[in-house]
Structure formats: structure tokens, C-alpha cells
Design a protein around this motif. Sequence first.
Motif, mmCIF file in Angstrom:
data_model
loop_
_atom_site.group_PDB
_atom_site.id
_atom_site.type_symbol
_atom_site.label_atom_id
_atom_site.label_comp_id
_atom_site.label_asym_id
_atom_site.label_seq_id
_atom_site.Cartn_x
_atom_site.Cartn_y
_atom_site.Cartn_z
ATOM 1 N N SER A 24 -1.794 8.404 10.112
ATOM 2 C CA SER A 24 -1.533 8.535 11.548
ATOM 3 C C SER A 24 -0.177 7.965 11.938
ATOM 4 O O SER A 24 0.429 8.412 12.909
ATOM 5 N N PHE A 25 0.329 7.013 11.179
ATOM 6 C CA PHE A 25 1.650 6.447 11.477
ATOM 7 C C PHE A 25 2.769 7.468 11.258
ATOM 8 O O PHE A 25 3.836 7.369 11.843
ATOM 9 N N ALA A 26 2.532 8.448 10.405
ATOM 10 C CA ALA A 26 3.555 9.456 10.101
ATOM 11 C C ALA A 26 3.459 10.664 11.014
ATOM 12 O O ALA A 26 4.325 11.529 10.984
ATOM 13 N N THR A 27 2.415 10.715 11.828
ATOM 14 C CA THR A 27 2.219 11.851 12.731
ATOM 15 C C THR A 27 2.879 11.544 14.066
ATOM 16 O O THR A 27 2.581 10.514 14.682
ATOM 17 N N PRO A 28 3.780 12.432 14.491
ATOM 18 C CA PRO A 28 4.479 12.157 15.763
ATOM 19 C C PRO A 28 3.567 12.182 16.960
ATOM 20 O O PRO A 28 2.524 12.670 17.000
ATOM 21 N N VAL A 79 0.863 -1.171 0.000
ATOM 22 C CA VAL A 79 0.000 0.000 0.000
ATOM 23 C C VAL A 79 0.903 1.224 0.000
ATOM 24 O O VAL A 79 1.810 1.332 0.826
ATOM 25 N N GLU A 80 0.657 2.126 -0.940
ATOM 26 C CA GLU A 80 1.445 3.353 -1.036
ATOM 27 C C GLU A 80 0.512 4.555 -0.948
ATOM 28 O O GLU A 80 -0.453 4.652 -1.705
ATOM 29 N N TYR A 81 0.803 5.444 -0.019
ATOM 30 C CA TYR A 81 0.066 6.697 0.096
ATOM 31 C C TYR A 81 1.056 7.809 -0.162
ATOM 32 O O TYR A 81 2.155 7.817 0.395
ATOM 33 N N SER A 82 0.690 8.738 -1.024
ATOM 34 C CA SER A 82 1.568 9.872 -1.268
ATOM 35 C C SER A 82 0.761 11.160 -1.274
ATOM 36 O O SER A 82 -0.410 11.176 -1.670
ATOM 37 N N ALA A 83 1.405 12.206 -0.793
ATOM 38 C CA ALA A 83 0.805 13.538 -0.797
ATOM 39 C C ALA A 83 1.929 14.533 -1.019
ATOM 40 O O ALA A 83 2.998 14.423 -0.413
ATOM 41 N N MET A 84 1.681 15.496 -1.916
ATOM 42 C CA MET A 84 2.722 16.483 -2.194
ATOM 43 C C MET A 84 2.137 17.789 -2.700
ATOM 44 O O MET A 84 1.051 17.817 -3.297
ATOM 45 N N SER A 85 2.859 18.839 -2.408
ATOM 46 C CA SER A 85 2.567 20.170 -2.932
ATOM 47 C C SER A 85 3.917 20.877 -3.032
ATOM 48 O O SER A 85 4.958 20.254 -2.820
ATOM 49 N N ARG A 86 3.884 22.163 -3.299
ATOM 50 C CA ARG A 86 5.156 22.870 -3.425
ATOM 51 C C ARG A 86 5.976 22.824 -2.143
ATOM 52 O O ARG A 86 7.190 22.723 -2.183
ATOM 53 N N GLY A 87 5.323 22.885 -0.992
ATOM 54 C CA GLY A 87 6.058 22.921 0.265
ATOM 55 C C GLY A 87 5.838 21.721 1.161
ATOM 56 O O GLY A 87 6.176 21.759 2.343
ATOM 57 N N PHE A 88 5.284 20.651 0.626
ATOM 58 C CA PHE A 88 4.944 19.495 1.456
ATOM 59 C C PHE A 88 5.215 18.215 0.687
ATOM 60 O O PHE A 88 4.951 18.136 -0.511
ATOM 61 N N TYR A 89 5.724 17.211 1.384
ATOM 62 C CA TYR A 89 5.953 15.913 0.762
ATOM 63 C C TYR A 89 5.763 14.816 1.803
ATOM 64 O O TYR A 89 6.281 14.914 2.923
ATOM 65 N N LEU A 90 5.016 13.795 1.456
ATOM 66 C CA LEU A 90 4.824 12.644 2.338
ATOM 67 C C LEU A 90 4.598 11.407 1.478
ATOM 68 O O LEU A 90 3.763 11.411 0.583
ATOM 69 N N ASN A 91 5.364 10.370 1.751
ATOM 70 C CA ASN A 91 5.188 9.095 1.077
ATOM 71 C C ASN A 91 5.246 8.007 2.143
ATOM 72 O O ASN A 91 6.226 7.910 2.881
ATOM 73 N N ILE A 92 4.189 7.226 2.224
ATOM 74 C CA ILE A 92 4.109 6.146 3.198
ATOM 75 C C ILE A 92 3.902 4.847 2.434
ATOM 76 O O ILE A 92 3.016 4.748 1.597
ATOM 77 N N ALA A 110 -11.251 6.049 6.523
ATOM 78 C CA ALA A 110 -10.709 5.456 7.751
ATOM 79 C C ALA A 110 -9.359 4.784 7.484
ATOM 80 O O ALA A 110 -8.422 4.918 8.280
ATOM 81 N N PHE A 111 -9.243 4.082 6.369
ATOM 82 C CA PHE A 111 -7.998 3.400 6.009
ATOM 83 C C PHE A 111 -6.875 4.409 5.773
ATOM 84 O O PHE A 111 -5.784 4.274 6.329
ATOM 85 N N VAL A 112 -7.149 5.440 4.984
ATOM 86 C CA VAL A 112 -6.138 6.463 4.698
ATOM 87 C C VAL A 112 -5.746 7.191 5.982
ATOM 88 O O VAL A 112 -4.557 7.410 6.240
#
Length: 117
Positions: free
Chosen positions: A113-117, A6-19, A106-108
Motif C-alpha cells: 500500500s505504501f507504493a500505491t499512489p 524487510v524486502e518485498y519484490s514482485a516482477m514479471s516481464r512488464g512489471f517491477y516493484l521492490n520495496i 495483512a503485512f504484505v
Amino acid sequence: MKNTTVEYSAMSRGFYLNINVHDDKLSIVDKRDGTPREYILTNADWKALADLYKTIKPEELPTYKDPTQKRFYDGAAIASLRIIYDGKTYETTSFDHGFPPKEIEAFVNKIVSFATP
């Protein structure tokens, strides 16, 4: 979820997240060209994620509608969810990070939530 990636990605000019979740392993990259942080999910987290995964129909991912369009004016990062299972890849159309389609919400949210400290 065994043998599923399972790959989740989110990005913008100032944000990047890949799980990336594969079996009970979790990999998080939160900076462009960043080094992945890798974790082993606890049994409780693995079970919770697997239970949510059971509610998803991968072949329907491309048909899910985005509830908001904030990404069109830089109001949210552009996100997507990809599931690779049995040699086939299933992917959503893009949606706003933080506002996934209700069918996978709920799944996303659990994955993020795993990437949130």
C-alpha cells in the motif's frame, strides 16, 4: 521492527516493484534500473506496520503456501518477502503478487500500500 530489514519484490516481464523497509525508512523502486524513491514513514504507518510484523514468525516464512499459481502462466507477477533480522535471512517461496500466503497477507498488503499512489 527496529534493526530489521524487510524486502518485498514482485516482477514479471512488464512489471517491477521492490520495496525495502528498514527502521522507519521506506525505499520504493517501480522500474527496472529505476532510482529509489525514499520516504520516512509516519508514526501511524510505522506503528501499523510494526503491529502487523508482530504476528509474523520469520522462521516459518519458507513453509507458507501460496494460495494461487497465476504466476505460472503470466497471470500475476512473481513475488517474495524477505526479512533480515539479527544477521539471519528468512524468505518466502515465490507467490503471486496480490495474493500472498494468508499468514502474511495483512503485512504484505500494508507494505504494498505504501507504493500505491
